[in-house]
Design a protein around this motif. Structure first.
Motif, short mmCIF file in Angstrom:
data_model
loop_
_atom_site.label_atom_id
_atom_site.label_comp_id
_atom_site.label_asym_id
_atom_site.label_seq_id
_atom_site.Cartn_x
_atom_site.Cartn_y
_atom_site.Cartn_z
N LEU A 181 62.48 -23.75 -22.19
CA LEU A 181 61.65 -23.11 -23.21
C LEU A 181 60.19 -23.47 -23.01
O LEU A 181 59.31 -22.60 -23.10
N SER A 219 67.47 -26.90 -21.98
CA SER A 219 67.04 -25.96 -23.01
C SER A 219 65.60 -26.21 -23.41
O SER A 219 64.79 -25.28 -23.54
N VAL A 220 65.24 -27.49 -23.58
CA VAL A 220 63.88 -27.83 -24.01
C VAL A 220 62.87 -27.58 -22.89
O VAL A 220 61.81 -26.98 -23.11
N ASN A 264 63.49 -18.45 -31.32
CA ASN A 264 62.04 -18.31 -31.37
C ASN A 264 61.58 -16.93 -30.92
O ASN A 264 60.40 -16.73 -30.59
N ALA A 283 71.04 -21.77 -21.19
CA ALA A 283 70.06 -22.67 -21.81
C ALA A 283 68.89 -21.89 -22.37
O ALA A 283 68.38 -22.18 -23.46
N ARG A 288 69.86 -20.00 -25.55
CA ARG A 288 69.99 -20.94 -26.66
C ARG A 288 68.62 -21.33 -27.23
O ARG A 288 68.47 -21.49 -28.44
N SER A 289 67.62 -21.50 -26.37
CA SER A 289 66.32 -22.00 -26.84
C SER A 289 65.33 -20.89 -27.17
O SER A 289 64.50 -21.05 -28.06
N GLU A 347 71.00 -30.14 -23.03
CA GLU A 347 69.98 -30.27 -24.06
C GLU A 347 68.60 -30.29 -23.43
O GLU A 347 67.66 -29.63 -23.91
N ARG A 371 55.30 -30.51 -23.78
CA ARG A 371 55.34 -30.05 -25.18
C ARG A 371 54.06 -30.46 -25.93
O ARG A 371 53.53 -29.68 -26.73
#
Length: 403
Positions: free
Chosen positions: A29, A25-26, A85, A77, A80-81, A22, A329
């Motif tokens: 990205l 992935s974040v 988008n 990963a 997936r991310s 998880e 982020r």
């Protein structure tokens, strides 16, 4: 045509735990988003086509710094991310491991229908890159992973990996459309791998006559065939040793982030309140985003950002990992609103570390740094595939002076 390199990696099995996947992935990205904002889509493709940058990218995300699993996990990963988008990013990732690699042609056709790109040419590029590395380069590796990364301007990169039948290693191959002049003559940006003596390479420039029917290239020494490659060959040992990292660069990083304070650098005031451990991670994340290609010769150094899922060099500090993601982020969101101060500060952090290196003489024990990280891992939510980090019998201070 310039060939950027190849990578030979110890073959590792097992799955990435959900708590890390998880986060990968974040963070993945977020890093790609900043590169897109600052340098554009073609630079993202160039980075993914660089085996040294790719390995460093995986290490900073908490994967085993030297293993074949980086390729599968990082690309999984990112797919997936990024794909949810894709319209806003202008990037698409197709294919994957095993059966998912066979979905690449249909995925490319679907993307072509949406973007107006030539789907048949893209499918041809995908199939040819796989065919070349599986057949024209007969080096003992059988492909089992194929990812095609496409930009909406038609540029693309390929990251694919093969497994050796007998020696427990994997070889990763990188392609980039920017460098392609011919699919059958020196097409690679790089191949990572251990020299195994003689290979058959029908893509070499010297093999034009061979492609007409003469197969004596099979007698060409691989050193001559591979002389233009930048070759990443990683060791089998699992632990991170002093020989695996540039101690001057690591030492300068630790000095700036641990010994100095943000108020000593006017440019870093935007990071006021960020602890030394998070500063250490942010500096390495910033280098992955802004560092020059020459700075990725020692991918193991980037494992000092967020450790490794197997506990080498130390458990993944999930609290620090989450703080790194949060700062990155928030910087991305503010930048979209016209305030790029925080992202600029991360770039300046990288620049300060790079400037410090110039006159820096390393005088520390890397094993002491690793041991300190392990002793204090429980404070930062340390995790490995084996479980949570536990406090030692006699906890050591959070920070030791290294210099």
């Amino acid at each position: 045509m310039k060939r950027s390199g190849t990578a030979d990696l110890p073959l590792h099995y097992g799955k990435v735990p959900p708590w890390l996947y998880e986060r990968m992935s974040v963070l993945g990205l977020s890093i790609i988003q900043v590169i897109l904002m600052d340098y554009g889509k073609d630079e993202v493709l160039r980075r993914l086509a660089d085996p040294f940058w790719f390995q460093s990218f995986g290490a900073v995300m908490g994967m085993d710094w030297h293993s074949s699993g980086i390729t599968t996990s990082v690309m999984g990963a990112l797919k997936r991310s990024i794909n949810p988008n894709s319209k806003s990013l202008g990037l698409y990732i197709c294919g994957g491991k095993g059966k998912f690699s066979r979905d690449t042609p249909s995925e490319l056709i679907q993307i072509a229908d949406k973007t107006g790109l030539n789907g048949h040419e893209l499918v041809k590029a995908s199939k040819l890159s796989a065919k070349v590395d599986n057949t024209a380069i007969q080096d003992g590796y059988q492909l089992y992973l194929h990812n095609f990364i496409l930009a909406d301007n038609g540029s693309w990169s390929v990251v694919q990996q093969g497994m050796h039948e007998s020696d427990g290693t994997a070889r990763r191959y990188h392609w980039h459309s920017e460098k392609i002049r011919s699919f059958i003559e020196e097409p690679h940006t790089g191949i990572n791998g251990i020299s195994r003596g003689r290979i058959l390479n029908l893509t070499d420039a010297d093999a034009s006559e061979n492609r007409k029917g003469i197969l004596d290239i099979s007698h060409t020494d691989s050193i001559d065939v591979m002389k233009d490659f930048s070759r990443l060959i990683l060791p089998a040992h699992h632990d991170v040793q002093a020989s695996d990292v540039d101690l001057k660069r690591l030492g300068a990083l630790l000095y700036v982030t641990r010994e100095q304070q943000p108020q000593n650098f006017e440019d870093l005031l935007m990071l006021e309140g960020v602890g030394p451990r998070t500063m250490q991670s942010l500096a390495l994340v910033s280098e992955v985003i802004h560092g020059a290609p020459s700075r990725f010769a020692d991918p193991a150094r980037f494992s000092f950002a967020h450790g490794g899922k197997d506990g080498h060099p130390f458990p993944v500090p999930t609290k620090t990992y989450d703080e790194s993601i949060s700062i990155l982020r928030k910087g991305i969101e503010k930048s979209k609103l016209g305030n790029s101060d925080k992202l600029n500060t991360l770039n300046k952090l990288h620049q300060i570390v790079a400037d410090t290196e110039k006159d820096f003489t390393p005088d520390f024990d890397i094993q002491q740094v690793i041991e300190e990280e392990r002793q204090n891992s429980w404070r930062f939510g340390g995790k490995t595939v084996f479980g949570d980090a536990k406090p030692p019998g006699n906890p050591k201070p959070i920070q030791l002076s290294l210099f």
